[in-house]
Design a protein around this motif. Structure first.
Motif, PDB file in Angstrom:
ATOM      1  N   TYR A  33       0.896  -1.197   0.053  1.00 55.90           N
ATOM      2  CA  TYR A  33      -0.098  -0.039  -0.019  1.00 55.90           C
ATOM      3  C   TYR A  33       0.884   1.103  -0.177  1.00 55.90           C
ATOM      4  O   TYR A  33       2.140   1.098   0.287  1.00 55.90           O
ATOM      5  CB  TYR A  33      -0.812   0.183   1.199  1.00 55.90           C
ATOM      6  CG  TYR A  33      -0.287   0.272   2.620  1.00 55.90           C
ATOM      7  CD1 TYR A  33       0.151  -1.035   3.371  1.00 55.90           C
ATOM      8  CD2 TYR A  33      -0.051   1.510   3.101  1.00 55.90           C
ATOM      9  CE1 TYR A  33       0.787  -0.821   4.463  1.00 55.90           C
ATOM     10  CE2 TYR A  33       0.610   1.742   4.312  1.00 55.90           C
ATOM     11  CZ  TYR A  33       0.934   0.557   5.167  1.00 55.90           C
ATOM     12  OH  TYR A  33       1.708   0.673   6.104  1.00 55.90           O
ATOM     13  N   ILE A  53      -2.707  -1.806  -2.901  1.00 56.21           N
ATOM     14  CA  ILE A  53      -2.394  -2.091  -4.436  1.00 56.21           C
ATOM     15  C   ILE A  53      -3.915  -2.391  -5.076  1.00 56.21           C
ATOM     16  O   ILE A  53      -3.906  -2.217  -6.369  1.00 56.21           O
ATOM     17  CB  ILE A  53      -1.315  -3.189  -4.490  1.00 56.21           C
ATOM     18  CG1 ILE A  53      -0.811  -3.211  -6.173  1.00 56.21           C
ATOM     19  CG2 ILE A  53      -1.929  -4.314  -4.052  1.00 56.21           C
ATOM     20  CD1 ILE A  53      -0.235  -1.959  -6.413  1.00 56.21           C
ATOM     21  N   ARG A  71      -4.506   7.573  -6.581  1.00 53.01           N
ATOM     22  CA  ARG A  71      -3.220   7.100  -7.017  1.00 53.01           C
ATOM     23  C   ARG A  71      -3.277   7.241  -8.530  1.00 53.01           C
ATOM     24  O   ARG A  71      -4.415   6.940  -8.865  1.00 53.01           O
ATOM     25  CB  ARG A  71      -2.910   5.874  -6.638  1.00 53.01           C
ATOM     26  CG  ARG A  71      -3.858   4.840  -7.134  1.00 53.01           C
ATOM     27  CD  ARG A  71      -3.556   3.631  -6.445  1.00 53.01           C
ATOM     28  NE  ARG A  71      -4.241   2.395  -7.330  1.00 53.01           N
ATOM     29  CZ  ARG A  71      -4.250   1.391  -6.845  1.00 53.01           C
ATOM     30  NH1 ARG A  71      -3.458   0.720  -5.872  1.00 53.01           N
ATOM     31  NH2 ARG A  71      -5.211   0.387  -7.494  1.00 53.01           N
ATOM     32  N   ASP A  72      -2.255   7.347  -9.330  1.00 53.12           N
ATOM     33  CA  ASP A  72      -2.156   7.232 -10.531  1.00 53.12           C
ATOM     34  C   ASP A  72      -1.012   6.276 -10.938  1.00 53.12           C
ATOM     35  O   ASP A  72       0.254   6.729 -10.680  1.00 53.12           O
ATOM     36  CB  ASP A  72      -1.631   8.682 -11.435  1.00 53.12           C
ATOM     37  CG  ASP A  72      -1.585   8.557 -12.598  1.00 53.12           C
ATOM     38  OD1 ASP A  72      -1.506   7.450 -13.451  1.00 53.12           O
ATOM     39  OD2 ASP A  72      -2.047   9.582 -13.393  1.00 53.12           O
ATOM     40  N   ASN A  73      -1.222   4.899 -11.154  1.00 57.64           N
ATOM     41  CA  ASN A  73      -0.145   4.044 -11.248  1.00 57.64           C
ATOM     42  C   ASN A  73       0.674   4.056 -12.322  1.00 57.64           C
ATOM     43  O   ASN A  73       1.798   3.869 -12.088  1.00 57.64           O
ATOM     44  CB  ASN A  73      -1.044   2.522 -11.381  1.00 57.64           C
ATOM     45  CG  ASN A  73      -1.740   2.096 -10.176  1.00 57.64           C
ATOM     46  OD1 ASN A  73      -1.514   2.714  -9.143  1.00 57.64           O
ATOM     47  ND2 ASN A  73      -2.822   1.390 -10.295  1.00 57.64           N
ATOM     48  N   ASN A  76       3.155   6.542 -10.977  1.00 62.69           N
ATOM     49  CA  ASN A  76       3.793   6.009  -9.681  1.00 62.69           C
ATOM     50  C   ASN A  76       3.475   7.179  -8.558  1.00 62.69           C
ATOM     51  O   ASN A  76       4.419   7.308  -7.863  1.00 62.69           O
ATOM     52  CB  ASN A  76       5.317   5.747  -9.715  1.00 62.69           C
ATOM     53  CG  ASN A  76       5.484   4.211 -10.607  1.00 62.69           C
ATOM     54  OD1 ASN A  76       4.373   3.336 -10.340  1.00 62.69           O
ATOM     55  ND2 ASN A  76       6.658   4.178 -10.970  1.00 62.69           N
ATOM     56  N   VAL A  78       0.772   9.139  -5.634  1.00 64.06           N
ATOM     57  CA  VAL A  78      -0.535   9.256  -4.861  1.00 64.06           C
ATOM     58  C   VAL A  78      -0.538  10.490  -4.382  1.00 64.06           C
ATOM     59  O   VAL A  78       0.315  11.213  -4.306  1.00 64.06           O
ATOM     60  CB  VAL A  78      -0.150   8.202  -3.785  1.00 64.06           C
ATOM     61  CG1 VAL A  78       0.918   8.588  -2.737  1.00 64.06           C
ATOM     62  CG2 VAL A  78      -1.301   7.764  -2.940  1.00 64.06           C
TER      63      VAL A  78
END
Length: 116
Positions: A33, A53, A71-73, A76, A78
């Motif tokens: 997380y 996650i 978040r924006d994966n 990367n 948050v």
């Protein structure tokens, strides 16, 4: 080596808003997380909000309904959107990346000050 860089802190009046960002870089594996913690002077560091996650979120009771973690994966990154800020929200805000391998990473912190 994983690095976390926070930004977005500052001075705001009661009732105002701020958006914190935390960008993670480096070799990142087995993320459990990411979360935001804060520490006021003379107090222990406390969890503010976290996002797993899998996308599950959890908030401290004191910020529910006012703060939103996202978040924006792809980036990367948050975020912590903080609305209706109160003086008791004042403190240093730290980003944390927790992994399933028990290694945790912390950012350097960003100061949030809410004036009354």
């Amino acid at each position: 080596q994983v690095q976390l860089v926070e930004s977005g802190g500052g001075l705001v009046q009661t009732g105002g808003s701020l958006r914190l960002s935390c960008v993670a870089s480096g070799k990142i594996f087995s993320i459990s997380y990411m979360g935001w913690y804060r520490q006021a002077p003379g107090k222990q560091r406390e969890l503010v909000a976290m996002i797993t996650i899998g996308g599950r979120t959890n908030y401290a009771d004191s910020v529910k309904g006012r703060f939103t973690i996202s978040r924006d994966n792809a980036k990367n990154t948050v975020y912590l959107q903080m609305n209706s800020l109160k003086p008791e929200d004042t403190g240093a805000y730290y980003c944390k990346l927790a992994t399933f391998t028990s290694y945790d990473y912390w950012g350097q912190g960003t100061q949030v000050t809410v004036s009354s």
